[in-house]
Design a protein around this motif. Structure first.
Motif, short mmCIF file in Angstrom:
data_model
loop_
_atom_site.label_atom_id
_atom_site.label_comp_id
_atom_site.label_asym_id
_atom_site.label_seq_id
_atom_site.Cartn_x
_atom_site.Cartn_y
_atom_site.Cartn_z
N ASN B 11 0.85 -1.20 0.00
CA ASN B 11 0.00 0.00 0.00
C ASN B 11 0.88 1.24 0.00
O ASN B 11 1.85 1.30 0.76
CB ASN B 11 -0.88 0.03 1.26
N LYS B 12 0.50 2.19 -0.85
CA LYS B 12 1.18 3.49 -0.83
C LYS B 12 0.10 4.57 -0.73
O LYS B 12 -0.85 4.56 -1.52
CB LYS B 12 2.02 3.70 -2.10
N LEU B 13 0.26 5.42 0.24
CA LEU B 13 -0.73 6.47 0.48
C LEU B 13 -0.02 7.82 0.51
O LEU B 13 0.98 7.96 1.22
CB LEU B 13 -1.42 6.20 1.82
N VAL B 14 -0.51 8.77 -0.26
CA VAL B 14 0.10 10.11 -0.26
C VAL B 14 -1.00 11.16 -0.12
O VAL B 14 -2.00 11.13 -0.83
CB VAL B 14 0.89 10.39 -1.57
N GLY B 15 -0.79 12.07 0.82
CA GLY B 15 -1.69 13.21 0.97
C GLY B 15 -0.91 14.49 0.73
O GLY B 15 0.23 14.62 1.21
N VAL B 16 -1.49 15.41 -0.03
CA VAL B 16 -0.79 16.67 -0.34
C VAL B 16 -1.58 17.85 0.22
O VAL B 16 -2.77 17.99 -0.04
CB VAL B 16 -0.60 16.85 -1.87
N MET B 37 7.55 2.50 5.80
CA MET B 37 8.28 3.76 5.98
C MET B 37 7.41 4.95 5.61
O MET B 37 6.37 4.80 4.96
CB MET B 37 9.57 3.75 5.17
N GLU B 38 7.84 6.11 6.08
CA GLU B 38 7.06 7.34 5.86
C GLU B 38 7.99 8.47 5.44
O GLU B 38 9.15 8.52 5.85
CB GLU B 38 6.33 7.75 7.14
N LEU B 39 7.44 9.40 4.65
CA LEU B 39 8.19 10.57 4.20
C LEU B 39 7.36 11.83 4.34
O LEU B 39 6.13 11.79 4.12
CB LEU B 39 8.58 10.44 2.73
N ASP B 40 8.01 12.93 4.66
CA ASP B 40 7.42 14.27 4.57
C ASP B 40 8.27 15.06 3.60
O ASP B 40 9.48 15.18 3.80
CB ASP B 40 7.41 14.94 5.95
N VAL B 41 7.66 15.58 2.55
CA VAL B 41 8.39 16.27 1.48
C VAL B 41 7.75 17.63 1.21
O VAL B 41 6.53 17.71 1.06
CB VAL B 41 8.36 15.46 0.15
N LEU B 104 8.97 5.61 -2.71
CA LEU B 104 7.97 6.44 -2.01
C LEU B 104 8.16 7.92 -2.34
O LEU B 104 7.18 8.65 -2.53
CB LEU B 104 8.07 6.20 -0.50
N LEU B 105 9.41 8.36 -2.45
CA LEU B 105 9.66 9.77 -2.79
C LEU B 105 9.12 10.08 -4.19
O LEU B 105 8.49 11.12 -4.40
CB LEU B 105 11.16 10.07 -2.71
#
Lengths: 163, 154
Positions: B11-16, B37-41, B104-105
């Motif tokens: 699963n990949k989830l991205v919120g902008v 893992m998680e990222l904040d960009v 993920l990035l």
């Protein structure tokens, strides 16, 4: 502040009774939704069938790219697949979003067959045994060398591993 | 029994978020049978440059994986509009760090580009459809996200 845009992508693998894999990938996002489904034969990882559906799109022309996914049937998951799928389905005459979903599907069989060996290593009782397990994993999969920081020159896993 | 169970799932989830003009902030999560893992960009328009990035690894496979976290900073300064953006991320964040962080990035950055396209459409409300489509097509070509829809005159 509320969210401006969201994307939820899910991919999965199911083992079929005939020994092949059913691989699915779907994306649900603010301005787009699509699903891709393919059957991958073993052990040659050939994509024997593929189907796709676009449920919501950015603009109506997007649907014209849908028949392009049929070109992927017959390909084998392996080196060069990214370039081939991007060429057949993505680009300015296709849909990069559908190409991405197809490539997402192509990643899944590899990951599916990585779970078992990784689980075996992580089930080893001591840190030393696990480290030796990672080294053995690398010996069996030498293409992983320098693939990431864990298998790079200078890492503990590389110690004593001749490739 | 359970012969239809999944043997792998990712699963990949991205919120902008769009907190102010020209700033997009993405929070992404990758979670599968092996990794989590998680990222904040943070990305600033109009050049779509990565100005800030942070990540955490929740589930990894080796005691060496954590060394990939500082390598995320290799992405700061990269522009999503670079023609070789994907290969730069795969090399600097993936190969030198963690392939799954790189995946993920790229997912976060692609979602930001979609958010920017939506933003363009929403702010172009007074434009004729044809002109709006032309402007979006120009932007997507600049961002190397050309496709059948944007290369076809409306």
């Amino acid at each position: 502040m509320v969210l401006f845009y969201s994307r939820n992508k899910h991919a999965s693998v199911t083992d079929r009774e005939d020994g092949s894999l059913l691989v699915k990938a779907q994306v649900e996002e603010t301005c787009f939704a699509a699903q891709v489904e393919m059957i991958v034969s073993l052990p040659d990882l050939e994509i024997t069938s593929v189907k796709a559906k676009v449920s919501r799109m950015m603009c109506e022309q997007c649907a014209e790219a849908l028949p392009l996914v049929n070109k992927v049937a017959g390909l084998k998951v392996g080196p060069g697949i990214i370039k081939i799928i991007n060429g057949l389905v993505g680009g300015s005459k296709g849909c990069p979003r559908l190409a991405e979903l197809l490539l997402e599907c192509c990643d899944q069989p590899i990951l599916r067959f990585t779970v078992g060996p990784i689980a075996e290593v992580l089930a080893m009782p001591t840190e030393e045994e696990q480290m030796e397990g990672h080294r053995e994993f690398l010996r069996r999969n030498p293409r992983l060398a320098d693939n990431c920081v864990a298998f790079a020159e200078g890492s503990l896993i590389r110690e004593g591993v001749e490739l | 029994m359970f012969h239809e169970k999944l043997t792998f799932a990712r699963n990949k989830l991205v919120g902008v978020e769009y907190p102010r003009e020209n700033l997009f902030i993405a929070h992404g999560v990758l979670d599968d049978d092996i990794y989590s893992m998680e990222l904040d960009v943070e990305v600033e328009a109009p050049h779509f440059e990565i100005v800030r990035i942070n990540g955490v690894m929740k589930r990894i496979t080796t005691p060496e994986c954590w060394k990939a976290i500082p390598k995320l900073q290799n992405a700061v300064g990269l522009s999503l509009a670079d023609e070789d953006f994907t290969s730069k991320v795969n090399r600097r964040v993936g190969r030198e760090g963690c392939r799954h962080f790189a995946t993920l990035l790229l997912e976060c950055c692609d979602t930001i580009l979609r958010a920017a396209t939506l933003r363009e459409a929403e702010t172009g409300g007074d434009l004729e459809d044809e002109e709006l489509h032309r402007r979006q097509a120009e932007k997507m070509t600049l961002l190397h996200k050309d496709c059948l829809a944007y290369s076809t005159p409306k």
